[in-house]
Design a protein around this motif. Sequence first.
Motif, PDB file in Angstrom:
ATOM      1  N   SER A  25       0.830  -1.208   0.000  1.00 49.37           N
ATOM      2  CA  SER A  25       0.000   0.000   0.000  1.00 49.37           C
ATOM      3  C   SER A  25       0.859   1.251   0.000  1.00 49.37           C
ATOM      4  CB  SER A  25      -0.925   0.004   1.227  1.00 49.37           C
ATOM      5  OG  SER A  25      -1.838  -1.069   1.170  1.00 49.37           O
ATOM      6  N   HIS A  26       1.891   1.257   0.838  1.00 49.94           N
ATOM      7  CA  HIS A  26       2.825   2.394   0.859  1.00 49.94           C
ATOM      8  C   HIS A  26       3.507   2.554  -0.494  1.00 49.94           C
ATOM      9  CE1 HIS A  26       3.056   4.324   4.733  1.00 49.94           C
ATOM     10  NE2 HIS A  26       3.029   3.160   5.382  1.00 49.94           N
ATOM     11  N   LYS A  27       4.033   1.459  -1.015  1.00 48.15           N
ATOM     12  CA  LYS A  27       4.827   1.526  -2.243  1.00 48.15           C
ATOM     13  C   LYS A  27       4.006   1.967  -3.445  1.00 48.15           C
ATOM     14  CE  LYS A  27       5.363  -1.691  -5.144  1.00 48.15           C
ATOM     15  NZ  LYS A  27       5.549  -3.014  -5.778  1.00 48.15           N
ATOM     16  N   VAL A  28       2.911   1.241  -3.703  1.00 46.53           N
ATOM     17  CA  VAL A  28       2.159   1.497  -4.936  1.00 46.53           C
ATOM     18  C   VAL A  28       1.447   2.847  -4.884  1.00 46.53           C
ATOM     19  CG1 VAL A  28      -0.034   0.371  -4.332  1.00 46.53           C
ATOM     20  CG2 VAL A  28       0.763   0.348  -6.705  1.00 46.53           C
ATOM     21  N   SER A  29       0.938   3.231  -3.707  1.00 43.95           N
ATOM     22  CA  SER A  29       0.220   4.505  -3.602  1.00 43.95           C
ATOM     23  C   SER A  29       1.163   5.699  -3.718  1.00 43.95           C
ATOM     24  CB  SER A  29      -0.548   4.579  -2.277  1.00 43.95           C
ATOM     25  OG  SER A  29      -1.517   3.558  -2.182  1.00 43.95           O
ATOM     26  N   SER A  30       2.260   5.643  -2.979  1.00 40.31           N
ATOM     27  CA  SER A  30       3.166   6.788  -2.937  1.00 40.31           C
ATOM     28  C   SER A  30       4.075   6.884  -4.157  1.00 40.31           C
ATOM     29  CB  SER A  30       4.038   6.718  -1.674  1.00 40.31           C
ATOM     30  OG  SER A  30       3.257   6.722  -0.513  1.00 40.31           O
ATOM     31  N   LEU A  31       4.674   5.763  -4.546  1.00 44.76           N
ATOM     32  CA  LEU A  31       5.722   5.808  -5.561  1.00 44.76           C
ATOM     33  C   LEU A  31       5.222   5.575  -6.981  1.00 44.76           C
ATOM     34  CD1 LEU A  31       8.509   3.876  -3.607  1.00 44.76           C
ATOM     35  CD2 LEU A  31       8.137   6.350  -3.752  1.00 44.76           C
ATOM     36  N   HIS A  32       4.208   4.748  -7.134  1.00 47.81           N
ATOM     37  CA  HIS A  32       3.724   4.456  -8.491  1.00 47.81           C
ATOM     38  C   HIS A  32       2.501   5.286  -8.880  1.00 47.81           C
ATOM     39  CE1 HIS A  32       6.533   1.313  -9.492  1.00 47.81           C
ATOM     40  NE2 HIS A  32       6.352   0.778  -8.297  1.00 47.81           N
ATOM     41  N   MET A  33       1.600   5.539  -7.931  1.00 44.44           N
ATOM     42  CA  MET A  33       0.425   6.360  -8.228  1.00 44.44           C
ATOM     43  C   MET A  33       0.674   7.835  -7.916  1.00 44.44           C
ATOM     44  SD  MET A  33      -2.421   3.722  -6.652  1.00 44.44           S
ATOM     45  CE  MET A  33      -3.875   4.629  -7.164  1.00 44.44           C
ATOM     46  N   ASN A  34       1.785   8.114  -7.231  1.00 41.80           N
ATOM     47  CA  ASN A  34       2.188   9.491  -6.904  1.00 41.80           C
ATOM     48  C   ASN A  34       1.148  10.208  -6.041  1.00 41.80           C
ATOM     49  OD1 ASN A  34       4.260  11.396  -7.084  1.00 41.80           O
ATOM     50  ND2 ASN A  34       3.244  12.508  -8.741  1.00 41.80           N
ATOM     51  N   ILE A  35       0.583   9.475  -5.101  1.00 39.01           N
ATOM     52  CA  ILE A  35      -0.450  10.020  -4.220  1.00 39.01           C
ATOM     53  C   ILE A  35       0.180  10.465  -2.902  1.00 39.01           C
ATOM     54  CG2 ILE A  35      -2.472   9.344  -2.849  1.00 39.01           C
ATOM     55  CD1 ILE A  35      -3.329   7.643  -5.252  1.00 39.01           C
ATOM     56  N   ALA A  61      -3.949  10.749   2.089  1.00 43.65           N
ATOM     57  CA  ALA A  61      -4.847  11.278   1.064  1.00 43.65           C
ATOM     58  C   ALA A  61      -6.299  11.193   1.505  1.00 43.65           C
ATOM     59  CB  ALA A  61      -4.660  10.495  -0.236  1.00 43.65           C
ATOM     60  N   SER A  62      -7.158  11.948   0.833  1.00 46.24           N
ATOM     61  CA  SER A  62      -8.607  11.843   1.008  1.00 46.24           C
ATOM     62  C   SER A  62      -9.165  10.981  -0.124  1.00 46.24           C
ATOM     63  CB  SER A  62      -9.258  13.226   0.943  1.00 46.24           C
ATOM     64  OG  SER A  62      -8.721  14.088   1.921  1.00 46.24           O
ATOM     65  N   ILE A  63     -10.214  10.221   0.174  1.00 43.77           N
ATOM     66  CA  ILE A  63     -10.824   9.408  -0.876  1.00 43.77           C
ATOM     67  C   ILE A  63     -12.288   9.810  -1.059  1.00 43.77           C
ATOM     68  CG2 ILE A  63      -9.267   7.473  -0.519  1.00 43.77           C
ATOM     69  CD1 ILE A  63     -11.513   6.028   0.970  1.00 43.77           C
ATOM     70  N   VAL A  64     -12.797   9.567  -2.259  1.00 45.83           N
ATOM     71  CA  VAL A  64     -14.164   9.926  -2.604  1.00 45.83           C
ATOM     72  C   VAL A  64     -14.957   8.633  -2.796  1.00 45.83           C
ATOM     73  CG1 VAL A  64     -15.659  11.155  -4.217  1.00 45.83           C
ATOM     74  CG2 VAL A  64     -13.348  12.015  -3.759  1.00 45.83           C
ATOM     75  N   LEU A  65     -16.022   8.463  -2.024  1.00 43.20           N
ATOM     76  CA  LEU A  65     -16.881   7.281  -2.139  1.00 43.20           C
ATOM     77  C   LEU A  65     -18.197   7.686  -2.790  1.00 43.20           C
ATOM     78  CD1 LEU A  65     -16.320   5.649   1.375  1.00 43.20           C
ATOM     79  CD2 LEU A  65     -14.996   5.370  -0.722  1.00 43.20           C
ATOM     80  N   VAL A  66     -18.655   6.865  -3.721  1.00 45.93           N
ATOM     81  CA  VAL A  66     -19.864   7.179  -4.484  1.00 45.93           C
ATOM     82  C   VAL A  66     -20.888   6.068  -4.272  1.00 45.93           C
ATOM     83  CG1 VAL A  66     -20.810   7.616  -6.776  1.00 45.93           C
ATOM     84  CG2 VAL A  66     -18.495   8.395  -6.220  1.00 45.93           C
ATOM     85  N   ASP A  67     -22.094   6.442  -3.910  1.00 45.25           N
ATOM     86  CA  ASP A  67     -23.172   5.474  -3.717  1.00 45.25           C
ATOM     87  C   ASP A  67     -24.078   5.481  -4.947  1.00 45.25           C
ATOM     88  OD1 ASP A  67     -24.805   3.610  -2.458  1.00 45.25           O
ATOM     89  OD2 ASP A  67     -26.058   5.164  -1.533  1.00 45.25           O
ATOM     90  N   ARG A 116      -6.707  13.832  -3.631  1.00 42.63           N
ATOM     91  CA  ARG A 116      -8.103  13.438  -3.440  1.00 42.63           C
ATOM     92  C   ARG A 116      -8.419  12.403  -4.512  1.00 42.63           C
ATOM     93  NH1 ARG A 116     -12.139  18.047  -1.837  1.00 42.63           N
ATOM     94  NH2 ARG A 116     -10.772  17.825  -0.026  1.00 42.63           N
ATOM     95  N   VAL A 117      -8.710  11.169  -4.085  1.00 42.10           N
ATOM     96  CA  VAL A 117      -8.733  10.024  -4.999  1.00 42.10           C
ATOM     97  C   VAL A 117     -10.158   9.499  -5.205  1.00 42.10           C
ATOM     98  CG1 VAL A 117      -7.755   7.746  -5.494  1.00 42.10           C
ATOM     99  CG2 VAL A 117      -6.444   9.388  -4.110  1.00 42.10           C
ATOM    100  N   LEU A 118     -10.527   9.332  -6.484  1.00 36.93           N
ATOM    101  CA  LEU A 118     -11.797   8.717  -6.868  1.00 36.93           C
ATOM    102  C   LEU A 118     -11.483   7.536  -7.767  1.00 36.93           C
ATOM    103  CD1 LEU A 118     -14.926   8.629  -7.339  1.00 36.93           C
ATOM    104  CD2 LEU A 118     -14.569  10.280  -9.192  1.00 36.93           C
ATOM    105  N   PHE A 119     -12.107   6.388  -7.504  1.00 34.59           N
ATOM    106  CA  PHE A 119     -11.892   5.217  -8.358  1.00 34.59           C
ATOM    107  C   PHE A 119     -13.238   4.606  -8.717  1.00 34.59           C
ATOM    108  CE2 PHE A 119      -7.749   3.150  -9.289  1.00 34.59           C
ATOM    109  CZ  PHE A 119      -8.199   2.319 -10.310  1.00 34.59           C
ATOM    110  N   TYR A 120     -13.439   4.378 -10.015  1.00 32.21           N
ATOM    111  CA  TYR A 120     -14.654   3.713 -10.490  1.00 32.21           C
ATOM    112  C   TYR A 120     -14.544   2.233 -10.159  1.00 32.21           C
ATOM    113  CZ  TYR A 120     -17.770   1.485 -13.903  1.00 32.21           C
ATOM    114  OH  TYR A 120     -18.716   0.700 -14.511  1.00 32.21           O
ATOM    115  N   THR A 121     -15.229   1.801  -9.104  1.00 37.35           N
ATOM    116  CA  THR A 121     -15.141   0.415  -8.662  1.00 37.35           C
ATOM    117  C   THR A 121     -16.313   0.065  -7.770  1.00 37.35           C
ATOM    118  OG1 THR A 121     -13.796  -1.209  -7.454  1.00 37.35           O
ATOM    119  CG2 THR A 121     -13.697   1.066  -6.679  1.00 37.35           C
ATOM    120  N   SER A 122     -16.637  -1.208  -7.720  1.00 34.24           N
ATOM    121  CA  SER A 122     -17.583  -1.707  -6.723  1.00 34.24           C
ATOM    122  C   SER A 122     -16.778  -2.219  -5.539  1.00 34.24           C
ATOM    123  CB  SER A 122     -18.417  -2.851  -7.314  1.00 34.24           C
ATOM    124  OG  SER A 122     -17.593  -3.998  -7.519  1.00 34.24           O
TER     125      SER A 122
END
Length: 391
Positions: free
Chosen positions: A33-43, A71-77, A48-54
Amino acid sequence: MNFEHPLWVLFTSGTTGLPKAIVHSHGGITLESHKVSSLHMNISENSRVLFYTSTGWVAWNRLISTLITGASIVLVDGSALYPIHRLWDIAEKVGVTYFGMSTPYVLTMIKNKFEPCNLYSLDKLEAIGVTAAPLSPQGFEWLFKKVKQVWIESMSGGTEVFTDFVGGVPIQPVFAGEIQGRCLGASVYAYNEQGKPVVGEVGELVVTEPMPSMPIFFWGDVQFQKYKQSYFSKFPNVWTHGDLIEITQRGTCIIYGRSDATIKRKGVRIGVSEIYDIVESIEGVKESLAVGLEKEGDSIFVLFVVLNEGFVLEHLEEKIKKEIVTKISPRFVPDLVLQVSEIPKTLNGKKLEVPVKRILMGENAEKVVNKEALLNPESLEQFVKLSKLFT
């Protein structure tokens, strides 16, 4: 707490058969989680992160894991596609900086001729992440020209490891249709049939060294038999993921789809994503599914298509074949083109080439796929009926 202490059970999407119950460790997921979020996704804490997913797709877990950066995340119902501009409205309103989506979502936008750049400023948007299936050069072009000229991170991994094998490299250039590079700590190679690494050629995606987030076991697989059979049976002590990959001369990566869903003709094989890019760009073709069948020593390539209203297969079949001849090769012209009402998909929108192939070869649908893992389980019935043509 022990590093190997179980954290959760995640189920694979079921694109190749019954979903596998994957158990990950606390330590492995924390590191990844640390590696991929910080170094690969540059978060970072400013993102503020939004992902189209269930909640049933690993992208949900990836979204939640970005909290580790602050980071902050955005949840969509509710529905993300009704109305079709819903997520874009939200991204604009709350100031999303990283918008993650699936390739099928991008294709839906393109087919509906939706152009966010004409409706929104998206002034906070810094990056777009795309996963779930290979993103074609046309997909990159739409994102860059019709959304915003920002960093496009194409990535590919698996629920089995929670993370990406290949993905974004924020300090490197982006080439349309390609993934920027192999991820840190992931010893990823393309292996040929002899188990040798190749560059500039398509091969099996393998991982030759352990990754912290590899499963500690499959739920109920006490002797690790299913685990070993699934990932270590082809090459000794080497994880074989089941995808086709090319490591280019410049170090970028191209994913061609599932290796067990390829079309093989006269000793040459092709990833189904290349076929989909051609066929689904033809006016009138809504979706397609490519399946290679083996019968009495011969290979049969069957192409299933869903057509838009007002179009008939009789008028489109010849055009489909000509486009494949021109843009791929006469070798990969389908033996049969059949119209169906729907393409079976998992809950996260992945096509079911392998289960459909097994059904067409006469296997019981109940044994090859879990209908509860499907977006449209009723779509399988037409393939059960069509299996009489091949058995």
